[in-house]
Motif scaffolding. Structure first.
Motif, short mmCIF file in Angstrom:
data_model
loop_
_atom_site.label_atom_id
_atom_site.label_comp_id
_atom_site.label_asym_id
_atom_site.label_seq_id
_atom_site.Cartn_x
_atom_site.Cartn_y
_atom_site.Cartn_z
N SER A 161 0.83 -1.20 0.00
CA SER A 161 0.00 0.00 0.00
C SER A 161 0.87 1.26 0.00
CB SER A 161 -0.92 -0.01 1.22
OG SER A 161 -1.71 1.15 1.26
N SER A 162 1.94 1.24 0.78
CA SER A 162 2.86 2.38 0.82
C SER A 162 3.49 2.62 -0.54
CB SER A 162 3.96 2.15 1.86
OG SER A 162 3.43 2.11 3.14
N ILE A 163 3.88 1.55 -1.21
CA ILE A 163 4.49 1.67 -2.54
C ILE A 163 3.50 2.32 -3.51
CG2 ILE A 163 5.32 0.34 -4.53
CD1 ILE A 163 6.46 -1.68 -2.39
N ASN B 8 1.07 4.34 -2.69
CA ASN B 8 0.92 5.74 -2.29
C ASN B 8 2.13 6.58 -2.72
OD1 ASN B 8 -1.59 5.28 -1.14
ND2 ASN B 8 -0.74 4.84 0.87
N TYR B 9 3.33 6.01 -2.61
CA TYR B 9 4.51 6.72 -3.10
C TYR B 9 4.39 6.98 -4.60
CZ TYR B 9 7.23 6.05 1.23
OH TYR B 9 7.70 6.09 2.51
N ALA B 10 3.97 5.98 -5.36
CA ALA B 10 3.85 6.13 -6.81
C ALA B 10 2.85 7.24 -7.15
CB ALA B 10 3.43 4.82 -7.44
N THR B 11 1.75 7.30 -6.44
CA THR B 11 0.76 8.35 -6.67
C THR B 11 1.35 9.72 -6.36
OG1 THR B 11 -1.07 6.84 -6.18
CG2 THR B 11 -1.52 9.20 -6.01
N ALA B 12 2.03 9.83 -5.24
CA ALA B 12 2.63 11.11 -4.86
C ALA B 12 3.69 11.54 -5.87
CB ALA B 12 3.23 11.01 -3.46
N ILE B 13 4.48 10.60 -6.35
CA ILE B 13 5.52 10.92 -7.33
C ILE B 13 4.90 11.50 -8.60
CG2 ILE B 13 7.23 9.87 -8.90
CD1 ILE B 13 7.80 7.89 -6.49
N LEU C 199 12.42 6.65 -1.48
CA LEU C 199 11.63 5.95 -0.47
C LEU C 199 10.85 4.80 -1.08
CD1 LEU C 199 10.38 9.02 1.58
CD2 LEU C 199 12.02 7.27 2.34
N ARG C 200 10.28 5.03 -2.28
CA ARG C 200 9.55 3.96 -2.97
C ARG C 200 10.48 2.80 -3.30
NH1 ARG C 200 8.62 5.26 -8.66
NH2 ARG C 200 10.81 4.68 -8.54
N ASN C 201 11.67 3.12 -3.81
CA ASN C 201 12.63 2.08 -4.16
C ASN C 201 13.03 1.25 -2.94
OD1 ASN C 201 12.54 3.01 -6.79
ND2 ASN C 201 14.48 4.11 -6.67
N PHE D 260 12.49 -3.71 0.38
CA PHE D 260 12.05 -4.32 1.64
C PHE D 260 10.91 -5.31 1.39
CE2 PHE D 260 9.03 -4.25 5.23
CZ PHE D 260 9.83 -4.85 6.19
N GLN D 261 9.95 -4.91 0.56
CA GLN D 261 8.81 -5.78 0.26
C GLN D 261 9.30 -7.08 -0.37
OE1 GLN D 261 7.48 -6.81 -2.90
NE2 GLN D 261 5.81 -7.90 -1.92
N TYR D 262 10.24 -6.98 -1.30
CA TYR D 262 10.73 -8.18 -1.98
C TYR D 262 11.47 -9.09 -1.01
CZ TYR D 262 12.73 -11.28 -5.45
OH TYR D 262 13.08 -12.40 -6.17
N GLN D 263 12.28 -8.52 -0.13
CA GLN D 263 12.99 -9.33 0.86
C GLN D 263 12.00 -10.05 1.78
OE1 GLN D 263 15.47 -6.36 2.66
NE2 GLN D 263 17.09 -6.56 1.14
#
Length: 88
Positions: free
Chosen positions: A16-18, A20-25, A40-42, A47-50
Motif C-alpha cells: 500500500s505504501s508503494i 501511495n509513493y507512486a501516486t505522490a511521485i 523511499l519507494r525504491n 524491503f517488500q521483496y525481501q
C-alpha cells in the motif's frame, strides 16, 4: 497474533505504501521532493521483496504459477500495440 499474520500485514502495508509513493511521485512538481519520494519507494520495494522471499521460504505465501512464454508474449503484444496511445 501468529508470525504468518504479522508478515502478511507488513507485506500488505508495504504494498500500500508503494502505491501511495507512486501516486505522490506522479503528482509532485518539486524535483527534490520527487527524488526523495522515488528513493523511499525504491527502498520500500526492496524491503517488500525481501519480506516476500522470507514469506515464500516459510510457506506463508505461494505465488501464482509461472506463465508460459506464449502467454507472456501475448500480453506484451497487447500492451505494446493493442491499447490507446496517449502520447499521440
Amino acid at each position: 497474533m501468529q508470525e504468518k499474520d504479522m508478515v502478511s500485514d507488513v507485506l500488505s502495508t508495504t504494498k500500500s505504501s508503494i502505491t501511495n509513493y507512486a501516486t505522490a511521485i506522479t503528482e509532485c512538481a518539486n524535483a527534490q521532493l520527487r527524488g526523495t519520494l522515488q528513493q523511499l519507494r525504491n527502498e520500500a520495494e526492496q524491503f517488500q521483496y525481501q519480506l516476500f522471499q522470507i514469506a515464500e521460504q516459510k510457506g506463508y505465501y505461494t505465488p501464482a504459477p509461472t506463465a508460459n512464454q506464449q502467454d507472456v508474449q501475448s500480453v506484451k503484444n497487447g500492451l505494446s500495440g493493442g491499447g490507446p496511445n496517449i502520447m499521440k
